[in-house]
Design an enzyme around this catalytic site. Structure first.
Site, short mmCIF file in Angstrom:
data_model
loop_
_atom_site.label_atom_id
_atom_site.label_comp_id
_atom_site.label_asym_id
_atom_site.label_seq_id
_atom_site.Cartn_x
_atom_site.Cartn_y
_atom_site.Cartn_z
N LYS A 22 7.79 -1.22 -4.99
CA LYS A 22 8.29 -1.26 -3.74
C LYS A 22 8.38 -2.26 -2.92
CE LYS A 22 6.88 0.36 0.21
NZ LYS A 22 7.39 -0.33 1.31
N ASN A 23 7.23 -2.97 -2.88
CA ASN A 23 7.04 -4.43 -2.16
C ASN A 23 7.68 -5.48 -2.69
OD1 ASN A 23 5.71 -3.00 -0.11
ND2 ASN A 23 3.74 -3.16 -0.62
N CYS A 117 6.59 2.11 9.19
CA CYS A 117 5.46 2.84 9.56
C CYS A 117 4.73 2.37 10.98
CB CYS A 117 4.18 2.59 8.40
SG CYS A 117 4.58 3.32 6.88
N ARG A 122 3.42 -5.74 14.08
CA ARG A 122 3.83 -6.57 13.04
C ARG A 122 4.75 -7.54 13.55
NH1 ARG A 122 3.86 -3.03 7.45
NH2 ARG A 122 5.16 -1.56 8.60
N ASP A 306 -3.04 -1.94 1.56
CA ASP A 306 -2.37 -0.80 1.02
C ASP A 306 -3.14 -0.10 0.14
OD1 ASP A 306 -0.08 -1.44 2.40
OD2 ASP A 306 1.22 -2.19 0.62
N ARG A 398 8.62 7.27 0.82
CA ARG A 398 9.07 5.85 0.94
C ARG A 398 8.62 4.96 -0.10
NH1 ARG A 398 7.16 3.36 5.57
NH2 ARG A 398 8.30 1.65 4.96
#
Length: 419
Positions: A22-23, A117, A122, A306, A398
């Site tokens: 995903k990242n 999230c 951030r 994570d 997600r």
């Protein structure tokens, strides 16, 4: 609203194929904005965030097609808007990644300040100050970032904090800038390396990926190519944690062991037998005692933030006391209260959690507060006695593709229900 219902107590055992990261795929999709001609991204996971990114690109006028294997092909010749609207950006912070490539190629962009999230502040100031150093004219007004530049200029940019999305945004901007850009204190994550590899395939000139210094020689244009997304190291770690917490065994296939050195060492410290091959990892906890481990999150190659919540879930069942320190995000301990609802013994002191392992946890209704928190609650539910109901699993969707289907194939008693 959909929920996951888990009957705990069954050891996880079997093999699972790991999805694309995903990242990694989200910045790669943003990078398609730089391409002349068709661009195809392969090994794409079917996730909510990917669908959101597709909608964002289509909203800008990009032609996007998805084949039966979920390979995504884009063409920017139809682009007619340089705006990333609030209704999409608010749900996914990674939408900020269209800022750099759109500005670099088209000379203007308007992006809503990001959401995602609720794991703490951030800020995007590093993105913006870097682009300003490259000559962009930037204003922030009424919740939108507006940026213009006839052509960005190469610059030496020292980021005062390691930031993955900041590195990726500035990297994508720099590839079309005039002259040389040097990015200091750059993120070293495998997903950043994957993006740099893809950009170089497209015709960019980037050296230093995987180190704290990236040197980018700007080019006039980039071509469309095919690129396959790297395996998801966080999904890999989560499935391996399912084996550890349930006293089972999991072999992850199409994985990337060299991206998980810090995590695999912690599995060994926790008492698991860990074996690896070129593209597989196996964690075996059968007949072994799960031991508490201390965790301090750090940018890559340190222990990834994570994976913090998943290891905290393991510590709640482990023998001994484990100390978990979160250094990346100041609000990433919201799963603690939910784990305590299941009987976990955790004392929270700011961004440090002291976890005393318990012989048993018990199923309870719990609520996911962010993507990785949802994973920790699922893991705890797999090992707890009785029924655990995990609410707000849109967070799970997600970042984890069909997680309940894949866990069922490994022997878990888990169902997705509505209402």
């Amino acid at each position: 609203m959909e929920k996951l219902v888990i009957e705990g107590g069954a050891p996880i055992d079997g093999e699972v194929v790991i999805s694309g990261a995903k990242n990694a795929v989200l910045p790669l999709l943003a990078a398609t904005l730089l391409a002349d001609g068709d661009m195809t991204i392969k090994n794409v996971p079917q996730l909510r965030d990917v669908n959101t990114t597709i909608r964002l690109l289509e909203g800008m006028g990009v032609t996007v097609s998805v084949d039966d294997e979920y390979n995504i092909t884009t063409n920017t010749s139809t682009i007619n808007s340089y705006v990333a609207p609030y209704d999409l950006v608010k749900t996914m912070r990674a939408s900020i990644l269209v800022l750099g490539p759109t500005l670099a190629r088209y000379g203007e962009v308007e992006v809503s300040l990001p959401g995602g999230c609720a794991i703490g502040s951030r800020p995007v100031n590093i993105h913006l100050s870097g682009l300003e150093a490259m000559g962009a004219d930037i204003t922030v007004h009424e919740g939108f970032i507006r940026a213009k530049a006839k052509r960005l200029k190469g610059a030496r940019i020292v980021m005062d904090k390691v930031t993955v999305t900041g590195t990726e945004n500035l990297l994508m901007a720099a590839v079309l800038a005039e002259g040389t850009t040097i990015l200091e204190n750059a993120a070293r994550e495998p997903e950043v390396v994957d993006l740099a590899d893809c950009l170089n395939k497209m015709g960019a000139s980037i050296i230093g990926a995987g180190t704290p210094t990236l040197v980018v020689q700007g080019v006039e244009s980039l071509k469309g190519v095919e690129h396959s997304v790297v395996p998801d190291r966080i999904e890999t770690g989560t499935f391996l944690a399912a084996a550890a917490i349930t006293g089972g065994r999991v072999k992850t296939l199409k994985a990337a062991p060299d991206t998980l050195d810090a995590v695999l060492q912690k599995f060994r410290d926790a008492g698991a037998a860990v074996e690896t091959g070129e593209d597989w990892i196996e964690v075996d906890m059968r007949g072994r005692t799960l031991k508490s481990v201390d965790i301090t999150t750090d940018p890559h190659p340190g222990f990834p933030t994570d994976m913090q919540a998943q290891f905290m879930a393991m510590n709640t069942f482990a023998q001994g006391i484990g100390v978990v320190v979160e250094t990346i995000f100041e609000n990433r301990m919201m799963h603690v209260a939910e784990l305590m609802r299941m009987g976990a013994n955790i004392r929270l002191e700011g961004n440090t959690a002291i976890v005393a392992g318990m012989p048993e946890l018990y199923g309870a209704p719990v609520m996911a507060t962010d993507l990785r928190a949802s994973a920790s609650l699922i893991l705890a539910g797999l090992a707890a006695k009785g029924t655990t109901i995990v609410d707000r699993i849109y967070h799970t969707d997600r970042g984890y593709e069909k997680i309940e289907i894949r866990l069922k194939k490994l022997g878990a008693q888990i169902e997705r229900v509505s209402g």
